[in-house]
Motif scaffolding. Structure first.
Motif, PDB file in Angstrom:
ATOM      1  N   VAL A 166       0.819  -1.210   0.000  1.00 55.07           N
ATOM      2  CA  VAL A 166       0.000   0.000   0.000  1.00 55.07           C
ATOM      3  C   VAL A 166       0.853   1.261   0.000  1.00 55.07           C
ATOM      4  N   ARG A 167       1.851   1.314   0.864  1.00 53.10           N
ATOM      5  CA  ARG A 167       2.685   2.503   0.989  1.00 53.10           C
ATOM      6  C   ARG A 167       3.490   2.753  -0.281  1.00 53.10           C
ATOM      7  N   GLU A 168       4.063   1.701  -0.838  1.00 49.48           N
ATOM      8  CA  GLU A 168       4.895   1.847  -2.042  1.00 49.48           C
ATOM      9  C   GLU A 168       4.071   2.306  -3.239  1.00 49.48           C
ATOM     10  N   ALA A 169       2.899   1.699  -3.416  1.00 50.24           N
ATOM     11  CA  ALA A 169       2.056   2.063  -4.560  1.00 50.24           C
ATOM     12  C   ALA A 169       1.554   3.495  -4.438  1.00 50.24           C
ATOM     13  N   THR A 170       1.179   3.896  -3.232  1.00 48.38           N
ATOM     14  CA  THR A 170       0.698   5.254  -3.009  1.00 48.38           C
ATOM     15  C   THR A 170       1.795   6.274  -3.281  1.00 48.38           C
ATOM     16  N   ALA A 171       2.995   5.998  -2.785  1.00 45.76           N
ATOM     17  CA  ALA A 171       4.129   6.908  -2.981  1.00 45.76           C
ATOM     18  C   ALA A 171       4.529   6.994  -4.450  1.00 45.76           C
TER      19      ALA A 171
END
Length: 253
Positions: A166-171
């Motif tokens: 989630v964090r990687e895709a959002t960033a």
């Protein structure tokens, strides 16, 4: 103190925060799903980023709201939100904000819970609009929001399917341009322009008039009567053409 005196005294407190939308103002209401990300992805396991089953449940909820006692001329839904445009002459509940919000949120929550077979909840907010230009701008704003959210959602879930959390895709997509996002999708064989219009621009519901043949038992003859029915538009216009069309619906009712 008798009951009548107590009733008058207590109702002062109950009504102390009442707000009423002035009759000179146009009225829109927006409802948003509460914790619908968890509902759609975990509880119901709908396909990401869009699922026809969820779309249809939202459409059915809009239909219900447009027939639950208010005079609503246009309903619009995208993702987990609904916008409703009231006829200027609607005076249901004296245009009290708390009544409009509580009734519509309750009706919408109950309807979609039945459609999905699990508990679901909407919040509601009344949006007074001073003139037709603001009505146009409001629905143009919500449609553009649908477009931006749709593009981001397709990019996000493509990256998630490629193994990002989630964090990687959002960033990865944060702050990126529209062209960059389109190129990302194209690298996964998705042409954003070819995706269904309802995913990019939302869905509109409105009334049309039609003639229905009947029978007059007094005159003993066939007659034609004008009736209204709800139409669902999955391919909405955009830009100025869309704005003018929305405003034209106020003139038909």
């Amino acid at each position: 103190m008798n009951f009548e005196e107590l009733d008058v005294r207590m109702r002062r407190f109950e009504q102390s925060l009442d707000q009423v939308i002035l009759p000179e103002l146009y009225l829109a209401v927006r409802l948003d799903g509460r914790n619908f990300t968890r509902l759609t992805k975990e509880t119901c396991s709908f396909e990401a980023p869009f699922d026809v089953r969820f779309r249809d449940a939202m459409i059915d909820t809009v239909k219900h709201l447009m027939q639950c006692g208010f005079r609503i001329v246009y309903g619009y839904t995208e993702s987990d939100e609904i916008s409703l445009l009231f006829h200027p002459d609607d005076n249901t509940f004296g245009r009290k904000v708390r009544k409009i919000n509580s009734v519509l949120a309750g009706e919408a929550s109950a309807c979609i819970s039945m459609k999905l077979g699990t508990l679901a909840c909407f919040d509601s907010r009344v949006i007074p609009l001073p003139n037709l230009e603001c009505v146009k701008d409001y629905f143009a704003w919500r449609q553009e929001d649908a477009h931006r959210n749709s593009l981001n959602a397709h990019c996000y879930w493509m990256l998630r399917k490629r193994g990002m959390d989630v964090r990687e895709a959002t960033a990865q997509i944060e702050g990126k341009s529209v062209s960059w996002k389109n190129e990302l999708l194209f690298s996964g064989n998705i042409n954003y322009n070819d995706l269904p219009s309802w995913q990019k621009r939302g869905v509109g519901l409105y009334y049309t008039a039609y003639e229905k043949k009947g029978y007059d038992p007094v005159k003993e003859q066939e007659v034609w009567a004008v009736r209204c029915r709800l139409e669902t538009e999955l391919e909405l216009k955009t830009g100025e053409e869309y704005q003018k069309w929305v405003v034209s619906l106020l003139e038909k009712k």
